[in-house]
Design a protein around this motif. Sequence first.
Motif, PDB file in Angstrom:
ATOM      1  N   ASP A 298       6.286   9.949  -2.331  1.00  0.00           N
ATOM      2  CA  ASP A 298       7.081   9.867  -3.560  1.00  0.00           C
ATOM      3  C   ASP A 298       8.214  10.887  -3.543  1.00  0.00           C
ATOM      4  OD1 ASP A 298       5.647   7.827  -4.634  1.00  0.00           O
ATOM      5  OD2 ASP A 298       4.452   9.061  -5.987  1.00  0.00           O
TER       6      ASP A 298
ATOM      7  N   ASP B 225       7.587   5.772  -5.172  1.00  0.00           N
ATOM      8  CA  ASP B 225       7.197   5.353  -6.523  1.00  0.00           C
ATOM      9  C   ASP B 225       5.805   4.711  -6.538  1.00  0.00           C
ATOM     10  OD1 ASP B 225       7.533   5.117  -9.245  1.00  0.00           O
ATOM     11  OD2 ASP B 225       8.570   3.190  -9.123  1.00  0.00           O
ATOM     12  N   LYS B 226       4.862   5.380  -5.912  1.00  0.00           N
ATOM     13  CA  LYS B 226       3.475   4.900  -5.930  1.00  0.00           C
ATOM     14  C   LYS B 226       2.944   4.941  -7.364  1.00  0.00           C
ATOM     15  CE  LYS B 226       2.843   7.546  -1.719  1.00  0.00           C
ATOM     16  NZ  LYS B 226       2.116   8.658  -1.099  1.00  0.00           N
TER      17      LYS B 226
ATOM     18  N   HIS C 124       3.340   1.677  -7.325  1.00  0.00           N
ATOM     19  CA  HIS C 124       4.025   0.382  -7.296  1.00  0.00           C
ATOM     20  C   HIS C 124       4.074  -0.160  -5.871  1.00  0.00           C
ATOM     21  CE1 HIS C 124       4.933   0.648 -11.478  1.00  0.00           C
ATOM     22  NE2 HIS C 124       5.433   1.853 -11.319  1.00  0.00           N
ATOM     23  N   SER C 125       4.083  -1.468  -5.767  1.00  0.00           N
ATOM     24  CA  SER C 125       3.877  -2.098  -4.460  1.00  0.00           C
ATOM     25  C   SER C 125       5.074  -1.994  -3.519  1.00  0.00           C
ATOM     26  CB  SER C 125       3.505  -3.569  -4.656  1.00  0.00           C
ATOM     27  OG  SER C 125       4.566  -4.258  -5.278  1.00  0.00           O
TER      28      SER C 125
ATOM     29  N   TYR D 163      -2.560   6.879  -7.194  1.00  0.00           N
ATOM     30  CA  TYR D 163      -1.269   6.629  -6.539  1.00  0.00           C
ATOM     31  C   TYR D 163      -1.473   6.007  -5.153  1.00  0.00           C
ATOM     32  CZ  TYR D 163       0.431   9.346 -10.405  1.00  0.00           C
ATOM     33  OH  TYR D 163       0.704   9.771 -11.672  1.00  0.00           O
TER      34      TYR D 163
ATOM     35  N   GLY E 167      -2.435   1.948  -5.173  1.00  0.00           N
ATOM     36  CA  GLY E 167      -1.316   1.150  -4.673  1.00  0.00           C
ATOM     37  C   GLY E 167      -1.676   0.347  -3.436  1.00  0.00           C
TER      38      GLY E 167
ATOM     39  N   ARG F 168      -4.431  -2.501  -4.122  1.00  0.00           N
ATOM     40  CA  ARG F 168      -3.920  -3.703  -4.801  1.00  0.00           C
ATOM     41  C   ARG F 168      -3.241  -4.665  -3.847  1.00  0.00           C
ATOM     42  NH1 ARG F 168      -1.854  -1.271 -10.534  1.00  0.00           N
ATOM     43  NH2 ARG F 168      -0.134  -0.566  -9.252  1.00  0.00           N
TER      44      ARG F 168
END
Length: 176
Positions: free
Chosen positions: A68, A90-91, A93-94, A120, A124, A127
């Motif tokens: 990040d 920006d963990k 987020h994928s 984080y 991430g 998912r």
Amino acid sequence: MLKDIFPYEYAESVYGIDYKKLYDMGYRGLIFDIDNTLTHHGDDATPEAEKLLGKLTEMGFKVVLLSDNDKERCDRFVKNCDVPYVCDADKPHSAGFKRAIQTLRMSKKKTVCIGDQLFYDILGANRLGIATIMVHFITAPGETRIGKRRYAEFSLLRLWKHTRLCGRLGDIFKED
Ligand SMILES: [Mg+2]
């Protein structure tokens, strides 16, 4: 969902993992978080971390760092090692994880993500169906204060140990 937050495995540090075992299981890609996973937050890479990253590449793994943090920080970390990175990730987020996979040119199923933060790094990667190993966060000598999020992580890990989601990767640990 708890399945998304729970790691596949937990190790005391990146040095407690037997990467040969991961290789023998068919994994070929490794995504590493930097701060508090490979080195204390903001510090330069240690010779030990540089040696590990070099050894993993020699073993046949493709390695990418996912942080990040910004480009300046990542450039400073890799100044003595030839490892690509994805910064400003920006963990959890994928997008950053997808960029890391693209950098590796590796299928998600053959990749493991290793990091120190459940909400984080682990969330991430999980998912996206990437296997995850959580490691205990690195602290500076004498550092004792930890944030609320760490207490939440401890509680979740205690719960995780009583579920069948614990140990999903099998034995990945170095022998003592
Ligand atoms: Mg970290």
